[in-house]
Design an enzyme around this catalytic site. Structure first.
Site, short mmCIF file in Angstrom:
data_model
loop_
_atom_site.label_atom_id
_atom_site.label_comp_id
_atom_site.label_asym_id
_atom_site.label_seq_id
_atom_site.Cartn_x
_atom_site.Cartn_y
_atom_site.Cartn_z
N LYS A 72 -139.80 -32.05 -35.35
CA LYS A 72 -139.96 -30.60 -35.57
C LYS A 72 -139.77 -30.35 -37.07
CE LYS A 72 -138.03 -29.30 -31.10
NZ LYS A 72 -136.68 -29.41 -30.56
N ASN B 21 -136.45 -32.40 -38.07
CA ASN B 21 -135.60 -32.80 -36.94
C ASN B 21 -136.39 -33.85 -36.17
OD1 ASN B 21 -134.18 -33.08 -34.58
ND2 ASN B 21 -134.15 -30.90 -34.06
N ASP C 291 -124.84 -33.08 -36.93
CA ASP C 291 -124.47 -32.28 -35.76
C ASP C 291 -122.99 -32.33 -35.46
OD1 ASP C 291 -126.81 -31.15 -34.94
OD2 ASP C 291 -126.79 -32.03 -32.94
#
Length: 398
Positions: A14, A7, A148
């Site tokens: 991350k 991410n 997303d």
């Protein structure tokens, strides 16, 4: 089968490494402050111990190289060789109308993703940097993009269109897209598994409540509406975002304060919400302490925060024609009992009844509604990374 999930934000990366045979997390961590002074990698060892490794990380490729070296290092490693990584799954923020499901990344897909940059100028270029970095270091490893916005692409046009001149949609794609889609998809599927019910025929309202927050209405496993819009600014009161606001108030503030578009965007995205009203913090834990101390603005901010969530639940119950399951997830939704009880208070007319003892749960899967509640109220911790890894595996196996 080992899958690395990344991410990539504008100044952070991350990561989680999964063994998909057992769905076990082999390694996880994140890099902060990329391109800034004091950049570091924070990782969690298998025994739960946290380590911070400081290193100058000028850009994303150096960051991903550092992560990969750490994964195979004798001291902190989780694997012997990078050859053990079978695929990389990326969180991609804005897929526009082009992507309604996760895809194997290739040049054509990435060109279409770049075309969505206008819609997410901070996030999409950062996601792309992550993809390019992996391509440079692990050129033969397949990469998958998980968007997303994808889960919300099933919304009907009357739910996603704004009542502005239609040509603005045709020219610039101005419409509701929604965000946190991977989280809403994961928890809505997981709650059905947890309850042992079929998503078909079920009406579910998922509340992803964290520093950013959004709510989705889900019917038969498909999203029919969601609270975030063209950008993540619409909808709920959030940590630093205003959520819904009269557009006339925005132009009024611009005139009075002499703000340009960037200035007003900064005001509404970074200085508003719980922070703006309370003057205390964007962190709900710090707000709680101020509420307990009797700070009137903190009390007001908290009431506004809970009220907006409740209002959306009511609206989505109407949009769905009833509700079977209300679900809380996200940092606040999973951990803050008073948020859940305050939001559900007054929803008894809809058949919602919370069991205060069951509601004491923090960060674990649980049913928190009373036995005689017509509506099931649940807490399901989100796991977007596992969802991304699962999608990546499914695409590899196609």
């Amino acid at each position: 089968m080992k899958i690395l999930v990344l991410n990539c934000g504008s100044s952070s990366i991350k990561y989680k490494l999964f063994d998909m045979t057992t769905k076990e997390v082999l390694a996880q961590g994140g890099i902060e402050k990329i391109g800034l002074v004091g950049s570091f990698l924070k990782l969690t060892l298998p025994n739960g111990e946290k380590k911070i490794l400081e290193k100058d990380i000028p850009e994303h490729t150096a960051g991903i190289e550092f992560i990969l070296n750490t994964l195979v290092s004798p001291e902190y490693g989780a694997i012997k060789s990078l050859d053990e990584i079978n695929a990389v799954g990326h969180r991609m923020v804005h897929g526009g109308e082009r992507f309604s499901e996760s895809v194997l990344l290739n040049k054509e897909v990435l060109d279409a993703f770049i075309a969505c940059n206008d819609l997410a100028p901070l996030h999409n270029p950062a996601n792309l940097k992550g993809v390019n970095a992996v391509s440079a270091i692990l050129p033969n490893v397949p990469q998958v993009g998980v968007f997303d916005t994808a889960f919300h692409q099933t919304m009907p046009d009357y739910a996603y269109m704004y009542a502005i001149p239609y040509e603005l949609y045709e020219k610039y794609g101005v419409r509701r897209y929604g965000f946190h889609g991977t989280s809403h998809r994961y928890v809505s599927q997981r709650v059905c598994e947890f309850l042992g019910v079929d998503p078909k025929g079920k009406k579910i309202i998922t509340c992803h409540i964290g520093n950013g927050g959004s709510i989705s209405a889900i019917k038969d496993g498909k999203c029919i509406d969601t609270s975030m819009g063209l950008t993540p600014l619409e909808g709920l009161v959030m940590g630093t975002r205003s959520g819904d606001i009269d557009a006339g108030a925005v132009t009024f503030i611009m005139e009075k304060e002499g703000l340009n578009a960037t200035g007003v965007s900064n005001l509404l995205n970074k200085k508003s919400g719980v922070l703006g009203v309370s003057g205390v913090s964007s962190d709900m834990r710090e707000l709680e302490a101020a509420v307990a101390a009797g700070n009137p603005k903190a009390i007001l901010a908290e009431k506004m925060y809970f009220y907006r969530i409740k209002k959306y639940i009511g609206a989505y119950a109407a949009a769905l024609g009833g509700v079977d399951i209300i679900l809380f997830t996200g940092g606040v939704g999973e951990n803050q009992a008073n948020c859940r009880s305050e939001v559900c208070e007054g929803l008894e007319f809809m058949g919602v009844k919370i069991d205060l003892e069951k509601n004491k749960v923090r960060g674990e899967e649980a049913i928190i509604s009373a036995d005689d509640s017509k509506v099931t109220v649940a807490v399901i911790p989100t796991d977007e990374e596992l969802m991304i890894a699962s999608d990546t595996l499914a695409i590899l196996n196609k």
